[in-house]
Design a protein around this motif. Structure first.
Motif, PDB file in Angstrom:
ATOM      1  N   UNK A 431       0.830  -1.263   0.046  1.00  0.00           N
ATOM      2  CA  UNK A 431      -0.159   0.081   0.089  1.00  0.00           C
ATOM      3  C   UNK A 431       0.897   1.561  -0.454  1.00  0.00           C
ATOM      4  N   UNK A 432       0.675   2.305  -0.819  1.00  0.00           N
ATOM      5  CA  UNK A 432       1.384   2.845  -1.003  1.00  0.00           C
ATOM      6  C   UNK A 432       1.282   4.059   0.457  1.00  0.00           C
ATOM      7  N   UNK A 433       0.101   3.807   0.849  1.00  0.00           N
ATOM      8  CA  UNK A 433       0.055   4.722   2.098  1.00  0.00           C
ATOM      9  C   UNK A 433       1.169   4.718   3.370  1.00  0.00           C
ATOM     10  N   UNK A 434       1.834   3.263   3.359  1.00  0.00           N
ATOM     11  CA  UNK A 434       2.669   2.838   4.222  1.00  0.00           C
ATOM     12  C   UNK A 434       3.637   3.007   4.353  1.00  0.00           C
ATOM     13  N   UNK A 435       3.919   4.137   3.110  1.00  0.00           N
ATOM     14  CA  UNK A 435       5.330   3.767   3.249  1.00  0.00           C
ATOM     15  C   UNK A 435       5.926   5.545   4.067  1.00  0.00           C
ATOM     16  N   UNK A 436       5.695   5.793   4.454  1.00  0.00           N
ATOM     17  CA  UNK A 436       5.709   7.252   5.213  1.00  0.00           C
ATOM     18  C   UNK A 436       5.869   6.459   6.335  1.00  0.00           C
ATOM     19  N   UNK A 437       5.193   5.927   7.093  1.00  0.00           N
ATOM     20  CA  UNK A 437       4.850   5.385   8.343  1.00  0.00           C
ATOM     21  C   UNK A 437       6.327   4.976   8.820  1.00  0.00           C
ATOM     22  N   UNK A 438       6.721   5.311  10.023  1.00  0.00           N
ATOM     23  CA  UNK A 438       8.083   4.852  10.693  1.00  0.00           C
ATOM     24  C   UNK A 438       7.455   4.181  12.214  1.00  0.00           C
ATOM     25  N   UNK A 439       8.408   3.316  12.776  1.00  0.00           N
ATOM     26  CA  UNK A 439       8.252   2.432  14.110  1.00  0.00           C
ATOM     27  C   UNK A 439       9.665   2.232  14.856  1.00  0.00           C
ATOM     28  N   UNK A 440       9.062   1.989  15.799  1.00  0.00           N
ATOM     29  CA  UNK A 440      10.591   1.900  17.198  1.00  0.00           C
ATOM     30  C   UNK A 440      10.361   0.758  17.288  1.00  0.00           C
ATOM     31  N   UNK A 441      11.253   0.103  16.960  1.00  0.00           N
ATOM     32  CA  UNK A 441      10.858  -2.168  17.156  1.00  0.00           C
ATOM     33  C   UNK A 441      11.923  -2.201  18.695  1.00  0.00           C
ATOM     34  N   UNK A 442      11.864  -2.076  20.120  1.00  0.00           N
ATOM     35  CA  UNK A 442      12.532  -2.410  20.460  1.00  0.00           C
ATOM     36  C   UNK A 442      12.228  -3.973  21.516  1.00  0.00           C
ATOM     37  N   UNK A 443      13.662  -4.055  22.098  1.00  0.00           N
ATOM     38  CA  UNK A 443      14.003  -5.873  22.074  1.00  0.00           C
ATOM     39  C   UNK A 443      14.504  -5.440  23.305  1.00  0.00           C
ATOM     40  N   UNK A 444      13.334  -6.001  24.291  1.00  0.00           N
ATOM     41  CA  UNK A 444      14.233  -6.357  26.564  1.00  0.00           C
ATOM     42  C   UNK A 444      15.309  -7.406  26.015  1.00  0.00           C
ATOM     43  N   UNK A 445      16.117  -7.196  26.712  1.00  0.00           N
ATOM     44  CA  UNK A 445      16.755  -8.267  26.890  1.00  0.00           C
ATOM     45  C   UNK A 445      16.654  -9.219  28.017  1.00  0.00           C
ATOM     46  N   UNK A 452       6.955  -2.696  19.585  1.00  0.00           N
ATOM     47  CA  UNK A 452       6.936  -1.889  18.499  1.00  0.00           C
ATOM     48  C   UNK A 452       5.684  -0.771  18.924  1.00  0.00           C
ATOM     49  N   UNK A 453       6.337   0.977  18.799  1.00  0.00           N
ATOM     50  CA  UNK A 453       5.970   1.811  19.370  1.00  0.00           C
ATOM     51  C   UNK A 453       5.803   2.822  17.253  1.00  0.00           C
ATOM     52  N   UNK A 454       4.645   2.891  17.257  1.00  0.00           N
ATOM     53  CA  UNK A 454       4.309   3.872  15.516  1.00  0.00           C
ATOM     54  C   UNK A 454       4.447   5.504  16.125  1.00  0.00           C
ATOM     55  N   UNK A 455       5.522   6.100  14.812  1.00  0.00           N
ATOM     56  CA  UNK A 455       5.588   7.904  15.636  1.00  0.00           C
ATOM     57  C   UNK A 455       4.271   8.080  15.410  1.00  0.00           C
ATOM     58  N   UNK A 456       4.419   9.298  15.380  1.00  0.00           N
ATOM     59  CA  UNK A 456       3.027  10.259  15.035  1.00  0.00           C
ATOM     60  C   UNK A 456       3.694  11.340  13.705  1.00  0.00           C
ATOM     61  N   UNK A 457       2.775  10.866  12.746  1.00  0.00           N
ATOM     62  CA  UNK A 457       3.781  11.581  12.046  1.00  0.00           C
ATOM     63  C   UNK A 457       2.457  13.040  11.138  1.00  0.00           C
ATOM     64  N   UNK A 458       2.339  13.759  11.011  1.00  0.00           N
ATOM     65  CA  UNK A 458       1.322  15.347  10.842  1.00  0.00           C
ATOM     66  C   UNK A 458       0.692  14.505   9.559  1.00  0.00           C
ATOM     67  N   UNK A 459      -0.752  14.904   9.217  1.00  0.00           N
ATOM     68  CA  UNK A 459      -1.433  15.179   8.557  1.00  0.00           C
ATOM     69  C   UNK A 459      -1.406  13.840   7.952  1.00  0.00           C
ATOM     70  N   UNK A 460      -1.060  12.428   8.386  1.00  0.00           N
ATOM     71  CA  UNK A 460      -0.814  11.180   7.670  1.00  0.00           C
ATOM     72  C   UNK A 460      -1.820  10.444   7.714  1.00  0.00           C
ATOM     73  N   UNK A 461      -2.909  10.659   8.113  1.00  0.00           N
ATOM     74  CA  UNK A 461      -4.037  10.511   8.156  1.00  0.00           C
ATOM     75  C   UNK A 461      -4.190   8.363   9.284  1.00  0.00           C
ATOM     76  N   UNK A 462      -3.290   7.780  10.315  1.00  0.00           N
ATOM     77  CA  UNK A 462      -2.466   7.534  10.654  1.00  0.00           C
ATOM     78  C   UNK A 462      -2.569   7.517  11.979  1.00  0.00           C
ATOM     79  N   UNK A 463      -3.223   7.009  13.147  1.00  0.00           N
ATOM     80  CA  UNK A 463      -2.510   7.335  14.554  1.00  0.00           C
ATOM     81  C   UNK A 463      -1.529   6.449  14.932  1.00  0.00           C
TER      82      UNK A 463
END
Length: 559
Positions: A431-445, A452-463
């Motif tokens: 999906x072209x709408x998912x190209x600008x979505x960025x995530x932080x993957x945290x691995x707990x030792x 996984x936490x998704x960063x908020x992007x303005x005017x992306x339409x994704x919460x």
């Protein structure tokens, strides 16, 4: 001065006594005083009325010795007397006791065979408080109440209220306590060294006198009566608590749903009784009866041939012979009360008994015959994973009726507490709408979990926000029986991580990730380390962000 009736010569009766009107202190005086931190009894103050210097007069010889005595004075530092720390007696002599060995004579009344008995005792003298305890060693099956004869306390010495002191005790003397004379014969090494260090002369130890009763028991008088062929008392004294144990198979194949069951046969030598006990096996499906056949004497031959086979009791007059140890042979079959038994082994005591009393019988164990229809050990099959909870939690429902939480590696959790490896990732989607979505993957030792936490992007339409709760993520293709989970060795820059159907491509990492992996380089592939070094060197230790965004909190940026 006391204004009582006794001081004026008046009788001590009501009306003849007077109260001291000058007395002003009515408190109870203290009886203890403290010296160097220890509580000690307070000594009475020496007054004018009881001053020894005023009440006692010095003799002329003592006055002349004091007049012509020349004291030696030393004024150098070496002549100073070294004062040792004060330690009271109850502390210095704590847990120190003198041990004496002795005996006393007990008179036997109304017995033509013996007049007295020698009973040994052990005398303990506690140096802490000058108390004495007398204990008589316990002899099994003696029939005499033994043990502690006199509890620990200060024993009176005479009618004047004096008590026994360690200076009053020595070897070869009689200790008179409450009308009983205890003869002290020996002592231990500590007692002897203590008495010699105090200047006492220790007497020679005395031998313990022989007890006439014991001598008579060891050397009984000749008996002129005809001995019986069977002595119950002798058998009880020598064979009590001695049991022959045979490991046996009970062949119950003739009955409905019968099988061969392991049992144990106990033969009691004290009264020639036999007992058969079942050997309980887990998950056998049988009721756990403790005893298959109660302890009893088993008849081997019955006098009457027409004796009924089913009876309640068999008297001694009807039995010609009972089972004896000669009838139990390892490797042979025998029939007890209509049941067939195969004796295949016995314990060590049984083998020693037969070698000593019946050397002609060879007690050699045999192998147990294996049955074809014996139940096999079925392998436990774990049902398939139903998707509820984690694999470890769901597996506990199959192992126990009441599930328990899975075991946790506590050492790993404590060592790696608050240690998190963070990566930047993007979603690999068509999906072209998912190209600008960025995530932080945290691995707990600490517990090998991923969030996984998704960063908020303005005017992306994704919460933005939490995309995946902390959970263990299995690798694609792993089975439920042997699941394989993601580890830091799998997180290379550019690698694809599949998380429950979603594909993430790792684009960057925190500087702490490279630092941690380099410290554990033996468990990390070189490909993963090279990708992290190359990416972090080119990006300047900063995650890629938008033009109008700030770096993610907690991730390192170049200084």
């Amino acid at each position: 001065m006391s204004y009582t009736g006794n001081s004026h010569g008046l009788p001590f009766l009501p009306g003849y006594t007077f109260r001291d009107v000058t007395k002003s202190a009515f408190h109870r005086p203290q009886t203890l005083s403290y010296r160097n931190g220890y509580a000690l009894p307070r000594r009475p103050t020496v007054g004018i009325g009881n001053d020894p210097l005023l009440s006692e007069q010095l003799t002329q010889q003592e006055i002349s010795e004091l007049a012509f005595e020349t004291p030696d004075l030393t004024y150098c530092a070496f002549g100073k007397r070294v004062h040792e720390d004060f330690i009271p007696a109850h502390v210095a002599l704590d847990k120190k006791a003198l041990r004496y060995y002795g005996h006393f004579m007990e008179a036997i009344l109304y017995s033509p065979e013996e007049q007295y008995r020698v009973r040994p005792v052990v005398i303990y003298y506690y140096l802490e408080d000058d108390s004495i305890c007398i204990i008589e060693p316990t002899v099994e099956n003696s029939g005499i109440p033994q043990g502690k004869r006199i509890k620990r306390h200060q024993l009176p010495k005479n009618e004047r209220g004096e008590h026994y002191h360690w200076k009053d005790l020595n070897l070869g003397m009689d200790l008179d306590v409450y009308g009983v004379k205890y003869r002290i014969t020996q002592c231990d090494t500590f007692t002897k060294e203590f008495m010699e260090s105090e200047g006492m002369i220790v007497n020679d130890p005395e031998p313990m006198p022989a007890d006439p009763y014991i001598i008579r028991r060891e050397n009984p008088p000749p008996c002129h009566t005809t001995p019986s062929t069977f002595d119950n008392l002798h058998k009880f004294l020598n064979m009590d608590r001695k049991v022959l144990r045979f490991f046996t198979l009970w062949d119950d194949a003739d009955s409905l749903y019968g099988e061969s069951r392991p049992v144990t046969i106990h033969y009691y030598l004290v009264d020639d009784t036999v007992e058969v006990a079942e050997v309980h096996q887990p998950n056998s499906g049988l009721d756990p009866f403790p005893i298959l056949m109660r302890r009893q004497r088993l008849p081997k031959k019955i006098k009457s041939e027409n004796f009924p086979s089913a009876v309640m009791e068999v008297s001694k007059q009807e039995v010609d012979e009972y089972y004896s140890p000669k009838d139990f042979q390892v490797g042979q079959r025998m029939k007890l009360l209509g049941r067939n038994f195969l004796l295949y082994d016995c314990d060590g005591f049984t083998k020693e008994y037969y070698q000593k009393n019946h050397p002609e019988m060879e007690m050699k164990s045999i192998e147990i015959p294996k049955k074809v229809d014996m139940p096999q050990d079925w392998k436990k099959i774990v049902p398939p994973y139903n998707g509820f909870g984690s694999l470890e939690d769901s597996l506990q429902n199959c192992l126990r009726l009441i599930p328990e939480p899975p075991k946790v590696n506590v050492v790993k959790m404590l060592e790696n507490d608050h240690k998190v490896l963070r990566y930047s990732a993007r979603l690999d989607s068509q999906n072209p709408e998912d190209e600008d979505r960025r995530f932080i993957l945290s691995y707990f030792l600490s517990n090998d979990m991923i969030s996984i936490f998704e960063k908020t992007t303005r005017n992306s339409g994704v919460i933005g926000g939490k995309f995946l709760e902390k959970s263990r993520v299995p690798k694609p293709g792993s089975t439920v029986d042997k699941p394989a989970y993601y580890s830091p060795a799998d997180f290379a820059i550019g690698a694809t991580v599949e998380v429950f159907g979603h594909r993430f491509v790792l684009t960057d990492a925190d500087h702490y990730v490279l630092k941690y992996l380099e410290s554990n380089w033996s468990d990390i592939p070189s490909k993963t380390l090279d990708s992290l070094r190359q990416n972090l060197m080119t990006s300047g230790y900063q995650l890629h962000c938008g033009a109008d965004e700030k770096p993610w909190p907690g991730l390192r940026s170049p200084v």
